[in-house]
Write a protein that holds these residues in place. Structure first.
Motif, PDB file in Angstrom:
ATOM      1  N   UNK A   1      63.296  71.968   7.571  1.00  0.00           N
ATOM      2  CA  UNK A   1      64.311  72.787   6.938  1.00  0.00           C
ATOM      3  C   UNK A   1      63.766  74.188   6.707  1.00  0.00           C
ATOM      4  N   UNK A   2      64.611  75.187   6.936  1.00  0.00           N
ATOM      5  CA  UNK A   2      64.220  76.567   6.734  1.00  0.00           C
ATOM      6  C   UNK A   2      64.418  76.926   5.257  1.00  0.00           C
ATOM      7  N   UNK A   3      63.378  77.386   4.585  1.00  0.00           N
ATOM      8  CA  UNK A   3      63.469  77.716   3.170  1.00  0.00           C
ATOM      9  C   UNK A   3      63.992  79.127   2.920  1.00  0.00           C
ATOM     10  N   UNK A   4      64.079  79.948   3.959  1.00  0.00           N
ATOM     11  CA  UNK A   4      64.538  81.316   3.798  1.00  0.00           C
ATOM     12  C   UNK A   4      65.955  81.439   4.336  1.00  0.00           C
ATOM     13  N   UNK A   5      66.830  81.942   3.485  1.00  0.00           N
ATOM     14  CA  UNK A   5      68.212  82.180   3.881  1.00  0.00           C
ATOM     15  C   UNK A   5      68.511  83.636   3.564  1.00  0.00           C
ATOM     16  N   UNK A   6      69.100  84.356   4.530  1.00  0.00           N
ATOM     17  CA  UNK A   6      69.352  85.783   4.357  1.00  0.00           C
ATOM     18  C   UNK A   6      70.818  86.041   4.062  1.00  0.00           C
ATOM     19  N   UNK A   7      71.069  87.012   3.188  1.00  0.00           N
ATOM     20  CA  UNK A   7      72.423  87.492   2.936  1.00  0.00           C
ATOM     21  C   UNK A   7      72.354  88.997   2.696  1.00  0.00           C
ATOM     22  N   UNK A   8      73.427  89.692   3.052  1.00  0.00           N
ATOM     23  CA  UNK A   8      73.508  91.132   2.819  1.00  0.00           C
ATOM     24  C   UNK A   8      74.021  91.461   1.429  1.00  0.00           C
ATOM     25  N   UNK A   9      74.719  90.521   0.812  1.00  0.00           N
ATOM     26  CA  UNK A   9      75.261  90.815  -0.507  1.00  0.00           C
ATOM     27  C   UNK A   9      75.970  89.628  -1.128  1.00  0.00           C
ATOM     28  N   UNK A  10      76.428  89.849  -2.350  1.00  0.00           N
ATOM     29  CA  UNK A  10      77.165  88.831  -3.094  1.00  0.00           C
ATOM     30  C   UNK A  10      78.654  89.152  -2.966  1.00  0.00           C
ATOM     31  N   UNK A  11      79.418  88.169  -2.562  1.00  0.00           N
ATOM     32  CA  UNK A  11      80.863  88.324  -2.422  1.00  0.00           C
ATOM     33  C   UNK A  11      81.543  88.184  -3.776  1.00  0.00           C
ATOM     34  N   UNK A  12      81.244  87.097  -4.472  1.00  0.00           N
ATOM     35  CA  UNK A  12      81.813  86.890  -5.803  1.00  0.00           C
ATOM     36  C   UNK A  12      81.062  85.788  -6.534  1.00  0.00           C
ATOM     37  N   UNK A  13      81.329  85.703  -7.830  1.00  0.00           N
ATOM     38  CA  UNK A  13      80.733  84.670  -8.684  1.00  0.00           C
ATOM     39  C   UNK A  13      81.866  84.034  -9.474  1.00  0.00           C
ATOM     40  N   UNK A  14      81.925  82.715  -9.449  1.00  0.00           N
ATOM     41  CA  UNK A  14      82.913  81.999 -10.249  1.00  0.00           C
ATOM     42  C   UNK A  14      82.209  80.922 -11.050  1.00  0.00           C
ATOM     43  N   UNK A  15      82.778  80.614 -12.206  1.00  0.00           N
ATOM     44  CA  UNK A  15      82.224  79.557 -13.051  1.00  0.00           C
ATOM     45  C   UNK A  15      83.224  78.412 -13.071  1.00  0.00           C
ATOM     46  N   UNK A  16      82.727  77.227 -12.741  1.00  0.00           N
ATOM     47  CA  UNK A  16      83.532  76.017 -12.765  1.00  0.00           C
ATOM     48  C   UNK A  16      82.771  74.995 -13.594  1.00  0.00           C
ATOM     49  N   UNK A  17      83.294  74.705 -14.775  1.00  0.00           N
ATOM     50  CA  UNK A  17      82.601  73.773 -15.658  1.00  0.00           C
ATOM     51  C   UNK A  17      81.273  74.356 -16.106  1.00  0.00           C
ATOM     52  N   UNK A  18      80.214  73.605 -15.924  1.00  0.00           N
ATOM     53  CA  UNK A  18      78.881  74.022 -16.361  1.00  0.00           C
ATOM     54  C   UNK A  18      78.092  74.719 -15.255  1.00  0.00           C
ATOM     55  N   UNK A  19      78.735  74.932 -14.104  1.00  0.00           N
ATOM     56  CA  UNK A  19      78.034  75.528 -12.967  1.00  0.00           C
ATOM     57  C   UNK A  19      78.666  76.847 -12.540  1.00  0.00           C
ATOM     58  N   UNK A  20      77.814  77.718 -12.015  1.00  0.00           N
ATOM     59  CA  UNK A  20      78.272  78.977 -11.430  1.00  0.00           C
ATOM     60  C   UNK A  20      78.134  78.865  -9.923  1.00  0.00           C
ATOM     61  N   UNK A  21      79.125  79.372  -9.221  1.00  0.00           N
ATOM     62  CA  UNK A  21      79.093  79.405  -7.765  1.00  0.00           C
ATOM     63  C   UNK A  21      78.982  80.867  -7.339  1.00  0.00           C
ATOM     64  N   UNK A  22      77.875  81.183  -6.686  1.00  0.00           N
ATOM     65  CA  UNK A  22      77.621  82.548  -6.222  1.00  0.00           C
ATOM     66  C   UNK A  22      77.785  82.534  -4.704  1.00  0.00           C
ATOM     67  N   UNK A  23      78.810  83.231  -4.233  1.00  0.00           N
ATOM     68  CA  UNK A  23      79.079  83.280  -2.791  1.00  0.00           C
ATOM     69  C   UNK A  23      78.413  84.520  -2.192  1.00  0.00           C
ATOM     70  N   UNK A  24      77.664  84.306  -1.126  1.00  0.00           N
ATOM     71  CA  UNK A  24      76.949  85.371  -0.431  1.00  0.00           C
ATOM     72  C   UNK A  24      77.586  85.621   0.933  1.00  0.00           C
ATOM     73  N   UNK A  25      77.408  86.848   1.433  1.00  0.00           N
ATOM     74  CA  UNK A  25      77.937  87.181   2.752  1.00  0.00           C
ATOM     75  C   UNK A  25      76.902  87.930   3.580  1.00  0.00           C
ATOM     76  N   UNK A  26      77.145  87.948   4.880  1.00  0.00           N
ATOM     77  CA  UNK A  26      76.376  88.776   5.801  1.00  0.00           C
ATOM     78  C   UNK A  26      77.333  89.780   6.427  1.00  0.00           C
ATOM     79  N   UNK A  27      76.790  90.849   6.958  1.00  0.00           N
ATOM     80  CA  UNK A  27      77.587  91.867   7.637  1.00  0.00           C
ATOM     81  C   UNK A  27      77.464  91.663   9.144  1.00  0.00           C
TER      82      UNK A  27
END
Length: 84
Positions: A1-27
């Motif tokens: 498994x590759x431990x490095x994942x690349x993203x150019x930025x954060x699209x949005x952050x939402x909170x559902x229950x006790x967890x936050x979902x951080x969506x990342x995007x690439x260009x």
């Protein structure tokens, strides 16, 4: 498994229950115009971990500024239109 994942930025952050979902995007290049954003991955973490991360960001920003790896951007004052 590759431990490095690349993203150019954060699209949005939402909170559902006790967890936050951080969506990342690439260009992705799209002809000669502005690149389009494409979903890369979603990081799901407890909201407490997100809060801890947020508390540490100012320290990281200061370190990057001091090392010269980040330059401070002067924000333009908000433009207001006079009332009629």
């Amino acid at each position: 498994m590759n431990d490095t994942v690349y993203a150019d930025g954060v699209t949005d952050v939402t909170v559902v229950g006790a967890n936050a979902r951080v969506r990342f995007h690439t260009l992705v290049p799209e002809g000669k115009g502005k690149p389009k954003t494409v979903h890369a991955f979603t990081l799901v973490i407890p909201v407490e971990a997100l809060a801890t991360f947020g508390e540490r960001l100012p320290q990281l920003t200061e370190q990057l500024l001091q090392s010269g790896r980040l330059k401070k951007v002067q924000k333009e004052p908000a433009k207001t239109t006079p009332p009629n």
